[in-house]
Scaffold this active site. Structure first.
Site, PDB file in Angstrom:
ATOM      1  N   ASP A 101       0.944  -1.192  -0.061  1.00  0.00           N
ATOM      2  CA  ASP A 101       0.001  -0.171   0.141  1.00  0.00           C
ATOM      3  C   ASP A 101       0.727   1.255   0.112  1.00  0.00           C
ATOM      4  O   ASP A 101       2.231   1.206   0.267  1.00  0.00           O
ATOM      5  CB  ASP A 101      -0.791  -0.140   1.238  1.00  0.00           C
ATOM      6  CG  ASP A 101      -1.782   1.261   1.502  1.00  0.00           C
ATOM      7  OD1 ASP A 101      -2.281   1.735   0.453  1.00  0.00           O
ATOM      8  OD2 ASP A 101      -1.676   1.843   2.554  1.00  0.00           O
ATOM      9  N   ASP A 115      -0.500   5.116   0.762  1.00  0.00           N
ATOM     10  CA  ASP A 115      -0.838   5.786   2.148  1.00  0.00           C
ATOM     11  C   ASP A 115      -0.807   5.196   3.411  1.00  0.00           C
ATOM     12  O   ASP A 115      -1.597   4.347   3.478  1.00  0.00           O
ATOM     13  CB  ASP A 115      -2.050   6.667   1.682  1.00  0.00           C
ATOM     14  CG  ASP A 115      -2.009   7.609   0.676  1.00  0.00           C
ATOM     15  OD1 ASP A 115      -1.448   8.675   0.592  1.00  0.00           O
ATOM     16  OD2 ASP A 115      -2.409   7.031  -0.509  1.00  0.00           O
ATOM     17  N   LYS A 160      -8.614  -4.853  -4.030  1.00  0.00           N
ATOM     18  CA  LYS A 160      -6.983  -5.039  -4.381  1.00  0.00           C
ATOM     19  C   LYS A 160      -6.398  -6.464  -4.477  1.00  0.00           C
ATOM     20  O   LYS A 160      -5.799  -6.848  -5.307  1.00  0.00           O
ATOM     21  CB  LYS A 160      -6.209  -4.323  -3.267  1.00  0.00           C
ATOM     22  CG  LYS A 160      -6.256  -2.992  -3.147  1.00  0.00           C
ATOM     23  CD  LYS A 160      -5.282  -2.411  -2.157  1.00  0.00           C
ATOM     24  CE  LYS A 160      -5.228  -0.977  -1.810  1.00  0.00           C
ATOM     25  NZ  LYS A 160      -4.145  -0.655  -0.928  1.00  0.00           N
ATOM     26  N   ASP A 188      -2.531  -0.869   5.508  1.00  0.00           N
ATOM     27  CA  ASP A 188      -3.022  -0.151   6.834  1.00  0.00           C
ATOM     28  C   ASP A 188      -4.390   0.037   6.843  1.00  0.00           C
ATOM     29  O   ASP A 188      -4.763   0.782   7.688  1.00  0.00           O
ATOM     30  CB  ASP A 188      -2.319   1.270   6.910  1.00  0.00           C
ATOM     31  CG  ASP A 188      -2.891   2.331   5.878  1.00  0.00           C
ATOM     32  OD1 ASP A 188      -3.130   1.869   4.751  1.00  0.00           O
ATOM     33  OD2 ASP A 188      -3.432   3.427   6.488  1.00  0.00           O
ATOM     34  N   ASP A 191      -7.025  -3.076   2.341  1.00  0.00           N
ATOM     35  CA  ASP A 191      -5.693  -4.060   2.410  1.00  0.00           C
ATOM     36  C   ASP A 191      -6.044  -5.285   2.662  1.00  0.00           C
ATOM     37  O   ASP A 191      -5.484  -6.327   2.305  1.00  0.00           O
ATOM     38  CB  ASP A 191      -4.802  -3.351   2.881  1.00  0.00           C
ATOM     39  CG  ASP A 191      -4.197  -2.127   2.502  1.00  0.00           C
ATOM     40  OD1 ASP A 191      -3.682  -2.276   1.183  1.00  0.00           O
ATOM     41  OD2 ASP A 191      -4.033  -1.150   3.213  1.00  0.00           O
TER      42      ASP A 191
END
Length: 222
Positions: free
Chosen positions: A8, A10, A150, A173, A177
């Protein structure tokens, strides 16, 4: 040998102020296995980051809505439905929250992102009416089609690159995810992760943001 990575951006490669941690330039360009950037941001963002890191352009953008692998771009999700929901949201008094330029959505092709200051209850009500879902990535609400994730994007990448998703190590995070964590061989949530990501991860790290990510990468290189 080090394993391939799916990372990831951010909250994972950044600091607490959402700035890219410069240490990414120290470790990722020299990683001796594929590095896949998987993000909720619009397609140009991870492509640009690959360019500046000197990585091959293999990305999963818009929470799985756009996937670039081996020079081929594929799309998933109903952008028109997401736009219609956004229009209805604003018609009922909601505000996407990005101003007139709206650089958050200007290049977005499969979903709509809404500022976290928006009326969440109204947004979710409208999204339901259009058979869409809303996920909270900690940086925005994303109005998107069901089943666009994802993790699904990573499975497509693996089919093209002749990898098994279980070959990958993932760090992230956020709830977006979690689908990645479910398909990879080993997954880590940084300490600043939300509860959904922490519950889905194989391990919750003691450190936050890029500090947490680096702790994983350093261990993998030992």
């Amino acid at each position: 040998m080090v394993p391939p990575l799916v990372l990831d951006i951010d909250g994972t490669l950044t600091d607490a102020q959402s700035r890219l941690d410069p240490r990414a330039f120290d470790v990722l360009p020299s990683w001796d296995a594929p590095v896949i950037l998987a993000t909720g941001k619009a397609f140009p963002y991870p492509v640009s980051l690959c360019h500046y890191l000197g990585l091959p352009e293999t990305v999963i953008a818009e929470n799985g809505g756009v996937v670039l692998v081996d020079g081929d771009v594929t799309f998933a999700g109903d952008r028109e439905a997401a736009q219609a929901a956004a229009d209805e949201f604003t018609a009922r008094g909601g505000d996407l929250g990005w101003g007139a330029a709206d650089t958050v959505n200007r290049w977005r092709e499969t979903e709509i992102a809404v500022n976290l200051d928006a009326d969440e209850a109204l947004l979710r009500t409208v999204a339901d009416e259009f058979d869409l879902e809303v996920i909270d990535t900690g940086f925005a609400y994303h109005v998107k089609s069901h089943g666009v994730e994802k993790g699904v994007g990573l499975e497509h990448v693996c089919e093209t690159m002749s990898y098994d998703p279980e070959d990958f190590v993932a760090v992230g995070d956020s709830e977006n995810d979690a689908s990645t964590f479910r398909v990879v061989g080993q997954s880590y949530a940084v300490a600043n992760a939300d509860d959904v990501a922490k519950a889905a991860a194989d391990e919750v790290l003691a450190q936050s943001y890029m500090d947490g990510t680096l702790s994983v990468l350093d261990a993998l290189r030992e």
